[in-house]
Design a protein around this motif. Structure first.
Motif, mmCIF file in Angstrom:
data_model
loop_
_atom_site.group_PDB
_atom_site.id
_atom_site.type_symbol
_atom_site.label_atom_id
_atom_site.label_comp_id
_atom_site.label_asym_id
_atom_site.label_seq_id
_atom_site.Cartn_x
_atom_site.Cartn_y
_atom_site.Cartn_z
ATOM 1 N N HIS A 1 8.267 -0.751 -1.979
ATOM 2 C CA HIS A 1 6.820 -0.600 -2.126
ATOM 3 C C HIS A 1 6.123 -1.948 -2.296
ATOM 4 C CE1 HIS A 1 8.251 3.481 -3.671
ATOM 5 N NE2 HIS A 1 7.665 3.708 -2.503
ATOM 6 N N GLN B 1 5.990 -3.435 1.111
ATOM 7 C CA GLN B 1 4.935 -2.800 1.903
ATOM 8 C C GLN B 1 3.556 -3.306 1.492
ATOM 9 O OE1 GLN B 1 5.921 1.261 0.929
ATOM 10 N NE2 GLN B 1 7.146 1.573 2.783
ATOM 11 N N PHE C 1 1.206 2.991 -4.332
ATOM 12 C CA PHE C 1 2.609 3.241 -4.002
ATOM 13 C C PHE C 1 3.511 3.410 -5.219
ATOM 14 C CE2 PHE C 1 1.919 0.502 0.053
ATOM 15 C CZ PHE C 1 1.178 1.531 0.611
ATOM 16 N N TYR D 1 2.778 3.562 8.839
ATOM 17 C CA TYR D 1 3.845 4.358 8.213
ATOM 18 C C TYR D 1 3.389 4.952 6.879
ATOM 19 C CZ TYR D 1 8.229 5.364 5.765
ATOM 20 O OH TYR D 1 9.237 5.972 5.048
ATOM 21 N N CYS D 2 2.668 4.155 6.090
ATOM 22 C CA CYS D 2 2.241 4.607 4.757
ATOM 23 C C CYS D 2 0.924 5.384 4.788
ATOM 24 C CB CYS D 2 2.093 3.418 3.820
ATOM 25 S SG CYS D 2 3.617 2.524 3.517
#
Length: 326
Positions: free
Chosen positions: A74, A77, A105, A308-309
């Motif tokens: 996380h 990211q 996240f 993606y997130c």
């Protein structure tokens, strides 16, 4: 017009002026010939090092935040979202976006997310100070001594403040807890307590040693990939040339600029490489290769993470001030 908008306008104007100045002085034939000398394997190695460095920076932030290492993904990211934000938006908006991202996240309060990011940057500032002193020493005959004294003063002050905070962290925590804040200032008390908790974490010797080790690796890898680009262009410059370029870039990007530090980046490379007798047109070509390479890696990784997130970059950007108290 608020201060933030003024900084954005001034930064954009500064970048435009610098770009016009730099490109008006170019020898275009020399500029384009520089790209023809690029050795691709060296560029690919530099790209790999950039990716490794992003991971190392994410790991350091993870440790500074005192969150279990299982959440490293996380932090990686969030860091990539931050880099992408800095490429797209002015005024280093990516720094705000990465804080908001890690808050989403990880079960991390916004106040602690902010203070962890700030402390993470403190290590960068101190390390930049050390390398700046090294560059000033290497080029002592070519650099204004007043600049050297100013940098030394700022470095000593920053180190002293951090040292005092570490020593008196417990006393500060007690004072903050005892002090009564009005309701509208409760957020400030919470943030101050999170900041003190972060400083207290630095008192753990093994924890601090690992953070310092990661910080050293991050900067050495930064300079190493910059040096690899020099080698890929066929230059025979010492490693210290990459350190000099890195220091000039890090000091220059603290100024207001357009997204991606365009213009500022070029001038920093020209001034640094001038100390090694590199032609201005060639130095600009080098800066473009450096910038495009970092943009490519950070842009691809940041975009993939964002998709993606399901992180809405533009929406969070529009609301970034609402996440942070005035």
């Amino acid at each position: 017009m608020n201060t933030k908008r003024i900084l954005i306008i001034l930064g954009t104007l500064l970048s435009i002026v610098l770009l016009i100045t730099v490109f008006s002085r170019l020898d275009w034939e020399t500029f384009f010939k520089t790209f023809q000398t690029i050795h691709l394997p060296g560029i690919l190695l530099a790209a790999v090092i950039i990716m490794i460095n992003i991971a190392l920076r994410s790991l350091r932030w993870n440790l500074v935040a005192r969150i279990p290492i299982t959440h490293f993904k996380h932090f990686w990211q969030a860091a990539n979202i931050g880099y992408l934000g800095n490429m797209i938006y002015p005024a280093r908006a990516g720094e705000v976006l990465k804080i908001i991202a890690i808050h989403h996240f990880v079960p991390l309060k916004l106040g602690k997310a902010v203070t962890s990011a700030v402390l993470d940057r403190v290590f960068d500032m101190i390390t930049v100070g050390i390398f700046t002193l090294l560059v000033l020493w290497i080029h002592s005959q070519k650099v204004d001594p007043n600049l050297g004294r100013s940098v030394i003063g700022v470095f000593i002050l920053a180190t002293l403040v951090l040292t005092l905070l570490i020593i008196y962290a417990n006393a500060l925590q007690v004072r903050i807890q005892r002090r009564s804040f009005q309701d509208k200032w409760q957020w400030l008390q919470e943030w101050l307590l999170h900041a003190v908790e972060g400083v207290q974490a630095l008192r753990q010797t093994s924890h601090l040693f690992l953070i310092l080790l990661l910080t050293s690796l991050v900067f050495m890898f930064d300079y190493f990939w910059a040096w690899q680009v020099m080698l890929a262009l066929g230059w025979s410059l010492p490693f210290e040339a990459a350190v000099t370029v890195g220091v000039f870039i890090l000091l220059s990007v603290s100024l207001p600029s357009a997204p991606g530090f365009i213009g500022i980046y070029q001038v920093a490379c020209v001034l640094a490489l001038k100390l090694y007798g590199i032609d201005e047109s060639v130095a600009v070509a080098y800066s473009i290769v450096m910038q495009l390479l970092s943009f490519l890696i950070m842009g691809i990784q940041g975009t993939l993470v964002t998709v993606y997130c399901g992180f809405n970059l533009s929406q969070e950007r529009q609301q970034d001030l609402s996440h942070l108290p005035e």
